[in-house]
Write a protein that holds these residues in place. Sequence first.
Motif, mmCIF file in Angstrom:
data_model
loop_
_atom_site.group_PDB
_atom_site.id
_atom_site.type_symbol
_atom_site.label_atom_id
_atom_site.label_comp_id
_atom_site.label_asym_id
_atom_site.label_seq_id
_atom_site.Cartn_x
_atom_site.Cartn_y
_atom_site.Cartn_z
ATOM 1 N N TRP A 138 0.817 -1.216 0.000
ATOM 2 C CA TRP A 138 0.000 0.000 0.000
ATOM 3 C C TRP A 138 0.848 1.261 0.000
ATOM 4 O O TRP A 138 0.508 2.254 -0.665
ATOM 5 N N ARG A 139 1.957 1.248 0.721
ATOM 6 C CA ARG A 139 2.808 2.437 0.721
ATOM 7 C C ARG A 139 3.375 2.706 -0.665
ATOM 8 O O ARG A 139 3.444 3.865 -1.101
ATOM 9 N N TYR A 140 3.764 1.655 -1.359
ATOM 10 C CA TYR A 140 4.281 1.813 -2.714
ATOM 11 C C TYR A 140 3.197 2.345 -3.639
ATOM 12 O O TYR A 140 3.434 3.250 -4.450
ATOM 13 N N LEU A 141 1.989 1.800 -3.541
ATOM 14 C CA LEU A 141 0.906 2.205 -4.434
ATOM 15 C C LEU A 141 0.546 3.676 -4.283
ATOM 16 O O LEU A 141 0.246 4.357 -5.266
ATOM 17 N N PHE A 142 0.564 4.166 -3.042
ATOM 18 C CA PHE A 142 0.118 5.531 -2.800
ATOM 19 C C PHE A 142 1.235 6.569 -2.814
ATOM 20 O O PHE A 142 0.973 7.754 -3.036
ATOM 21 N N THR A 143 2.475 6.150 -2.556
ATOM 22 C CA THR A 143 3.558 7.140 -2.493
ATOM 23 C C THR A 143 4.569 7.011 -3.631
ATOM 24 O O THR A 143 5.226 7.991 -3.975
ATOM 25 N N LYS A 144 4.691 5.811 -4.199
ATOM 26 C CA LYS A 144 5.663 5.599 -5.279
ATOM 27 C C LYS A 144 5.029 4.757 -6.379
ATOM 28 O O LYS A 144 5.415 3.605 -6.614
ATOM 29 N N PRO A 145 4.035 5.292 -7.083
ATOM 30 C CA PRO A 145 3.312 4.485 -8.078
ATOM 31 C C PRO A 145 4.196 3.929 -9.194
ATOM 32 O O PRO A 145 3.980 2.808 -9.659
ATOM 33 N N ILE A 146 5.194 4.696 -9.608
ATOM 34 C CA ILE A 146 6.084 4.201 -10.668
ATOM 35 C C ILE A 146 6.920 3.033 -10.146
ATOM 36 O O ILE A 146 7.068 2.003 -10.812
ATOM 37 N N ALA A 147 7.458 3.212 -8.919
ATOM 38 C CA ALA A 147 8.220 2.122 -8.304
ATOM 39 C C ALA A 147 7.326 0.914 -8.074
ATOM 40 O O ALA A 147 7.755 -0.232 -8.262
ATOM 41 N N ALA A 148 6.062 1.156 -7.693
ATOM 42 C CA ALA A 148 5.116 0.057 -7.476
ATOM 43 C C ALA A 148 4.921 -0.747 -8.758
ATOM 44 O O ALA A 148 4.909 -1.987 -8.742
ATOM 45 N N PHE A 149 4.793 -0.044 -9.873
ATOM 46 C CA PHE A 149 4.637 -0.734 -11.160
ATOM 47 C C PHE A 149 5.877 -1.553 -11.484
ATOM 48 O O PHE A 149 5.784 -2.706 -11.914
ATOM 49 N N LYS A 150 7.048 -0.957 -11.255
ATOM 50 C CA LYS A 150 8.301 -1.658 -11.568
ATOM 51 C C LYS A 150 8.476 -2.912 -10.717
ATOM 52 O O LYS A 150 8.862 -3.971 -11.225
ATOM 53 N N VAL A 151 8.188 -2.796 -9.396
ATOM 54 C CA VAL A 151 8.362 -3.938 -8.516
ATOM 55 C C VAL A 151 7.361 -5.037 -8.862
ATOM 56 O O VAL A 151 7.693 -6.225 -8.852
#
Length: 336
Positions: A197-210
């Motif tokens: 959830w932290r990735y989705l809301f604060t780092k969406p590009i990083a979330a997509f990459k991971v």
Amino acid sequence: MASLLYLHTTLPNKMTVKPLAVLNKAHKMRVPFELKQGQTRVSHQLPSGLNIEVIEQKSVTSKDPDKKNEKRPPLVFVHGSYHAAWCWAEHWLPFFADSGFDCYAVSLLGQGESDAPPGTVAGSLQTHAGDVADFIQKNLSLPPVLLGHSFGGLIIQYYIARIRNEKMLEMETPYPEIAGAVLVCSVPPSGNSGLVWRYLFTKPIAAFKVTRSLAAKAFQTDLSLCKETFFSSSMEDHLVLRYQELMKESSRMPLFDLRKLNASLPVPSVPKSSIKVLVLGAKDDFIVDAQGLSETGSFYGVLPVCVEGVAHDMMLDCSWEKGASVILSWLDGLRR
């Protein structure tokens, strides 16, 4: 750490020692890891009849007369998803063996050269921790220090909880005592949902990459994404390529069913105990963030140590000595 953003998300008094057999069957991995000098690949048979791979490297006799007869705890290393025993054998096993420790790196079922169990996943927190406990009980005469990376760290957290809670209830436990534990870039006790959830809301590009890298396994074919996920930007491409191939071959099946895993979390709370825990993180970790590291530290009531200039695969990264040196200092402190 597999599929980070997948939201569905009485020890006997006398220890019996069962000899390990040197593996002589054909490699299960098409890209085998070539052992280094002083290392042996052996097989430990579990009660199920299945075998797990163990890469061992015994300690080098100390030249210091004050340390020559010193008994240091053995070290048992537990890998995370997409890895196997080889990830410790590359750098850290030689380093700690040279520092006077007998070292054992296990490959969990379905990973590396270990047998694959029936079914679609390699196991659960309970079964993986039980396999580590079985190896320790049958082969080690001293309580070891357990070192776990990523999801391997979560397995060790479960192991600790079993020891402490069963002891508090005065129950017999198949989990041998340990001298300490080191959690390296570990998944926190609550699992990966908070990270998601932290990735989705604060780092969406990083979330997509991971998500693409781990859930879709794109790290297996995309060299730059593999580097960004696991290693420092300064890591040489030829090394990333080598480890990428080994990671691809290491996991013949998922380490966990993540739906069932998340349903079983958080890890049971641990009553106050004498087990010393080092929580170690990497400043440039692309997977486990600072809040996840802090959560794990708070759970054990310790201040986590965050190592500068290393990424998630701290034991393989180009500055692998940094994390190893922190652990060695901590191990030296256990004797005081």
